[in-house]
Design a protein around this motif. Sequence first.
Motif, PDB file in Angstrom:
ATOM      1  N   HIS A   1     -11.325  11.754   4.204  1.00  0.00           N
ATOM      2  CA  HIS A   1     -10.287  12.747   4.487  1.00  0.00           C
ATOM      3  C   HIS A   1      -8.889  12.233   4.209  1.00  0.00           C
ATOM      4  CE1 HIS A   1     -13.245  14.811   7.480  1.00  0.00           C
ATOM      5  NE2 HIS A   1     -13.428  15.188   6.223  1.00  0.00           N
ATOM      6  N   GLY A   2      -8.764  11.197   3.356  1.00  0.00           N
ATOM      7  CA  GLY A   2      -7.430  10.685   3.029  1.00  0.00           C
ATOM      8  C   GLY A   2      -6.652  11.703   2.229  1.00  0.00           C
ATOM      9  N   HIS A   3      -5.338  11.605   2.303  1.00  0.00           N
ATOM     10  CA  HIS A   3      -4.481  12.570   1.626  1.00  0.00           C
ATOM     11  C   HIS A   3      -3.947  11.967   0.339  1.00  0.00           C
ATOM     12  CE1 HIS A   3      -4.631  15.103   5.161  1.00  0.00           C
ATOM     13  NE2 HIS A   3      -4.261  14.066   5.891  1.00  0.00           N
ATOM     14  N   ALA A   4      -4.170  12.660  -0.752  1.00  0.00           N
ATOM     15  CA  ALA A   4      -3.654  12.182  -2.035  1.00  0.00           C
ATOM     16  C   ALA A   4      -2.152  12.366  -2.086  1.00  0.00           C
ATOM     17  CB  ALA A   4      -4.309  12.954  -3.182  1.00  0.00           C
ATOM     18  N   LYS A   5      -1.489  11.417  -2.719  1.00  0.00           N
ATOM     19  CA  LYS A   5      -0.043  11.499  -2.853  1.00  0.00           C
ATOM     20  C   LYS A   5       0.306  12.235  -4.139  1.00  0.00           C
ATOM     21  CE  LYS A   5       1.128   7.265  -0.386  1.00  0.00           C
ATOM     22  NZ  LYS A   5       0.012   7.151   0.439  1.00  0.00           N
ATOM     23  N   ASP A   6       1.275  13.123  -4.113  1.00  0.00           N
ATOM     24  CA  ASP A   6       1.655  13.855  -5.303  1.00  0.00           C
ATOM     25  C   ASP A   6       2.851  13.256  -6.023  1.00  0.00           C
ATOM     26  OD1 ASP A   6       3.125  16.539  -3.292  1.00  0.00           O
ATOM     27  OD2 ASP A   6       3.905  14.568  -3.788  1.00  0.00           O
ATOM     28  N   GLY A   7       3.475  12.236  -5.430  1.00  0.00           N
ATOM     29  CA  GLY A   7       4.578  11.551  -6.093  1.00  0.00           C
ATOM     30  C   GLY A   7       5.883  12.325  -6.082  1.00  0.00           C
ATOM     31  N   GLY A   8       5.949  13.457  -5.421  1.00  0.00           N
ATOM     32  CA  GLY A   8       7.151  14.279  -5.385  1.00  0.00           C
ATOM     33  C   GLY A   8       8.171  13.716  -4.430  1.00  0.00           C
ATOM     34  N   PRO A   9       9.378  14.308  -4.410  1.00  0.00           N
ATOM     35  CA  PRO A   9      10.448  13.811  -3.549  1.00  0.00           C
ATOM     36  C   PRO A   9      10.084  13.804  -2.075  1.00  0.00           C
ATOM     37  CG  PRO A   9      11.294  15.372  -5.174  1.00  0.00           C
ATOM     38  CD  PRO A   9       9.802  15.400  -5.276  1.00  0.00           C
ATOM     39  N   GLN A  10       9.422  14.865  -1.610  1.00  0.00           N
ATOM     40  CA  GLN A  10       9.031  14.937  -0.206  1.00  0.00           C
ATOM     41  C   GLN A  10       8.033  13.839   0.125  1.00  0.00           C
ATOM     42  OE1 GLN A  10      10.276  16.730   2.232  1.00  0.00           O
ATOM     43  NE2 GLN A  10       8.884  15.715   3.667  1.00  0.00           N
ATOM     44  N   ASP A  11       7.133  13.579  -0.848  1.00  0.00           N
ATOM     45  CA  ASP A  11       6.138  12.535  -0.641  1.00  0.00           C
ATOM     46  C   ASP A  11       6.814  11.176  -0.512  1.00  0.00           C
ATOM     47  OD1 ASP A  11       3.862  10.638  -2.404  1.00  0.00           O
ATOM     48  OD2 ASP A  11       3.329  11.645  -0.554  1.00  0.00           O
ATOM     49  N   GLU A  12       7.824  10.905  -1.328  1.00  0.00           N
ATOM     50  CA  GLU A  12       8.556   9.643  -1.231  1.00  0.00           C
ATOM     51  C   GLU A  12       9.206   9.509   0.146  1.00  0.00           C
ATOM     52  OE1 GLU A  12      11.323   8.831  -4.299  1.00  0.00           O
ATOM     53  OE2 GLU A  12       9.819   8.884  -5.903  1.00  0.00           O
ATOM     54  N   LYS A  13       9.779  10.590   0.625  1.00  0.00           N
ATOM     55  CA  LYS A  13      10.414  10.563   1.948  1.00  0.00           C
ATOM     56  C   LYS A  13       9.386  10.232   3.019  1.00  0.00           C
ATOM     57  CE  LYS A  13      13.296  13.395   5.001  1.00  0.00           C
ATOM     58  NZ  LYS A  13      13.910  14.719   5.211  1.00  0.00           N
ATOM     59  N   THR A  14       8.197  10.829   2.907  1.00  0.00           N
ATOM     60  CA  THR A  14       7.120  10.567   3.873  1.00  0.00           C
ATOM     61  C   THR A  14       6.662   9.126   3.797  1.00  0.00           C
ATOM     62  OG1 THR A  14       6.387  12.855   3.649  1.00  0.00           O
ATOM     63  CG2 THR A  14       4.826  11.308   4.632  1.00  0.00           C
TER      64      THR A  14
ATOM     65  N   VAL B   1       8.386   6.476   2.753  1.00  0.00           N
ATOM     66  CA  VAL B   1       9.417   5.582   3.283  1.00  0.00           C
ATOM     67  C   VAL B   1       9.456   5.633   4.808  1.00  0.00           C
ATOM     68  CG1 VAL B   1      11.910   5.152   3.400  1.00  0.00           C
ATOM     69  CG2 VAL B   1      10.834   5.646   1.202  1.00  0.00           C
ATOM     70  N   SER B   2       9.429   6.852   5.373  1.00  0.00           N
ATOM     71  CA  SER B   2       9.495   6.965   6.837  1.00  0.00           C
ATOM     72  C   SER B   2       8.272   6.339   7.493  1.00  0.00           C
ATOM     73  CB  SER B   2       9.648   8.423   7.261  1.00  0.00           C
ATOM     74  OG  SER B   2       8.545   9.187   6.830  1.00  0.00           O
ATOM     75  N   GLY B   3       7.084   6.516   6.886  1.00  0.00           N
ATOM     76  CA  GLY B   3       5.867   5.899   7.435  1.00  0.00           C
ATOM     77  C   GLY B   3       5.926   4.388   7.371  1.00  0.00           C
ATOM     78  N   ALA B   4       6.420   3.865   6.243  1.00  0.00           N
ATOM     79  CA  ALA B   4       6.528   2.409   6.090  1.00  0.00           C
ATOM     80  C   ALA B   4       7.529   1.823   7.078  1.00  0.00           C
ATOM     81  CB  ALA B   4       6.943   2.068   4.661  1.00  0.00           C
ATOM     82  N   ILE B   5       8.651   2.523   7.286  1.00  0.00           N
ATOM     83  CA  ILE B   5       9.672   2.012   8.201  1.00  0.00           C
ATOM     84  C   ILE B   5       9.181   2.061   9.648  1.00  0.00           C
ATOM     85  CG2 ILE B   5      11.980   2.471   9.137  1.00  0.00           C
ATOM     86  CD1 ILE B   5      12.818   3.301   6.301  1.00  0.00           C
TER      87      ILE B   5
ATOM     88  N   ARG C   1      14.498   1.031  -0.398  1.00  0.00           N
ATOM     89  CA  ARG C   1      14.765   1.901   0.754  1.00  0.00           C
ATOM     90  C   ARG C   1      14.021   1.397   1.997  1.00  0.00           C
ATOM     91  NH1 ARG C   1      13.434   7.822  -1.274  1.00  0.00           N
ATOM     92  NH2 ARG C   1      13.869   8.309   0.923  1.00  0.00           N
ATOM     93  N   ILE C   2      12.790   0.930   1.817  1.00  0.00           N
ATOM     94  CA  ILE C   2      12.023   0.394   2.952  1.00  0.00           C
ATOM     95  C   ILE C   2      12.683  -0.887   3.463  1.00  0.00           C
ATOM     96  CG2 ILE C   2       9.803  -0.533   3.706  1.00  0.00           C
ATOM     97  CD1 ILE C   2       8.484   1.252   1.555  1.00  0.00           C
ATOM     98  N   ALA C   3      13.155  -1.746   2.538  1.00  0.00           N
ATOM     99  CA  ALA C   3      13.811  -2.999   2.936  1.00  0.00           C
ATOM    100  C   ALA C   3      15.083  -2.722   3.733  1.00  0.00           C
ATOM    101  CB  ALA C   3      14.142  -3.840   1.700  1.00  0.00           C
ATOM    102  N   ILE C   4      15.878  -1.744   3.291  1.00  0.00           N
ATOM    103  CA  ILE C   4      17.097  -1.377   4.031  1.00  0.00           C
ATOM    104  C   ILE C   4      16.723  -0.845   5.419  1.00  0.00           C
ATOM    105  CG2 ILE C   4      19.029   0.251   4.102  1.00  0.00           C
ATOM    106  CD1 ILE C   4      19.102   0.000   1.007  1.00  0.00           C
ATOM    107  N   GLY C   5      15.661  -0.016   5.464  1.00  0.00           N
ATOM    108  CA  GLY C   5      15.172   0.481   6.754  1.00  0.00           C
ATOM    109  C   GLY C   5      14.700  -0.646   7.649  1.00  0.00           C
TER     110      GLY C   5
ATOM    111  N   GLN D   1       0.815  -1.214   0.000  1.00  0.00           N
ATOM    112  CA  GLN D   1       0.000   0.000   0.000  1.00  0.00           C
ATOM    113  C   GLN D   1       0.850   1.266   0.000  1.00  0.00           C
ATOM    114  OE1 GLN D   1      -1.905   0.913   4.006  1.00  0.00           O
ATOM    115  NE2 GLN D   1      -1.205  -1.172   4.344  1.00  0.00           N
ATOM    116  N   TYR D   2       2.105   1.164   0.440  1.00  0.00           N
ATOM    117  CA  TYR D   2       2.947   2.355   0.512  1.00  0.00           C
ATOM    118  C   TYR D   2       3.451   2.817  -0.857  1.00  0.00           C
ATOM    119  CZ  TYR D   2       2.854   1.891   5.541  1.00  0.00           C
ATOM    120  OH  TYR D   2       2.436   1.809   6.843  1.00  0.00           O
ATOM    121  N   VAL D   3       3.382   1.962  -1.871  1.00  0.00           N
ATOM    122  CA  VAL D   3       3.847   2.382  -3.196  1.00  0.00           C
ATOM    123  C   VAL D   3       2.681   2.689  -4.137  1.00  0.00           C
ATOM    124  CG1 VAL D   3       6.025   1.159  -3.015  1.00  0.00           C
ATOM    125  CG2 VAL D   3       4.073  -0.020  -3.996  1.00  0.00           C
ATOM    126  N   ARG D   4       1.457   2.630  -3.631  1.00  0.00           N
ATOM    127  CA  ARG D   4       0.315   2.990  -4.465  1.00  0.00           C
ATOM    128  C   ARG D   4       0.348   4.486  -4.767  1.00  0.00           C
ATOM    129  NH1 ARG D   4      -5.421   0.465  -3.784  1.00  0.00           N
ATOM    130  NH2 ARG D   4      -5.281   0.957  -5.990  1.00  0.00           N
ATOM    131  N   GLY D   5       0.073   4.845  -6.014  1.00  0.00           N
ATOM    132  CA  GLY D   5       0.040   6.250  -6.391  1.00  0.00           C
ATOM    133  C   GLY D   5       1.396   6.788  -6.822  1.00  0.00           C
TER     134      GLY D   5
END
Length: 313
Positions: A120-133, A135-139, A66-70, A50-54
């Motif tokens: 009220h879910g938040h859409a992902k924009d696919g930007g660099p900051q979104d990727e960081k978020t 990965v950190s949420g998944a880890i 990155r998630i696997a390394i984390g 679910q973390y890579v959807r969008g």
Amino acid sequence: MAGGLVALLDDVALIARAAAASVDDIGAAAAKAGAKAAGVVVDDAAVTPQYVRGLTPDRELPIIKRIAIGSLRNKLLIILPAILLLSQFADFLLTPILMLGGAYLCFEGAEKVWAKVSGHGHAKDGGPQDEKTVVSGAIRTDLILSAEIMVISLNEVADQSFWARLIILVVVGIAITVLVYGAVGLIVKMDDVGLKLAQRPSAGVARFGRGLVNAMPKLLTFLTVVGTAAMLWVGGHILLVGTDELGFHPLYEFVHHLEEAAHEATGAVGGIVGWLVNTFFSAVLGLVVGALVVLVVNLTVHRKSKRTDAVAH
């Protein structure tokens, strides 16, 4: 001289046999420990896609890497030293700490349910900051699931020496991480495989490829639902077992009684039905606890954040 050489070779052979036996013992213990944690491993594999959807397809595997390394960092650099030290010197703290993690999982699952229900879910924009978020949420989520995997594995090898436990848990941690994130990588790239197969000249292969492409969105949606449910039932189960271990027995005994009754009433499929009953009530407990935590967070942290934003503007 010859006699001394023969004796030396005998000693070397004896040491080699002892080492091989130790490796076999460690391998068997690692397999047993990993099998015991299989339920949480499945949950982990269901939660992660679910973390890579969008996200764009070219970013899926890098994100999973990155998630696997984390996840490996979680298991080997944070959880492993902590649980070995606690089990050696303060094992009474393992359960409360695990329960805090379980409560966090319940919160994550309940928050996703609330976002779906309320819209009220938040859409992902696919930007660099979104990727960081992402990965950190998944880890963060992986930290809790990995903690339960490692604690379950530790319980299975508690009778081993300290160094044997260390080696076994390292083997389990690496093997499970490779298994989970390898499977997740295959799942999220199956649509790309399907596209390539759909371009083949063979009608049967092309049809199979189109079927894969059409099936993948449904599979990922299904895994998102299973992943959210997994957060609730794993978190709820941690709390259910933890309360019993800490001396509060009514909740665990109630669920265990229903599980046993379902097991006995359904004959050959009793084991599966009993597990389903336990899982259902664990998920209900997880949803209730998670909803309470979401409510508290919304009334405190989020409200304070909104006030801060209002003042800033």
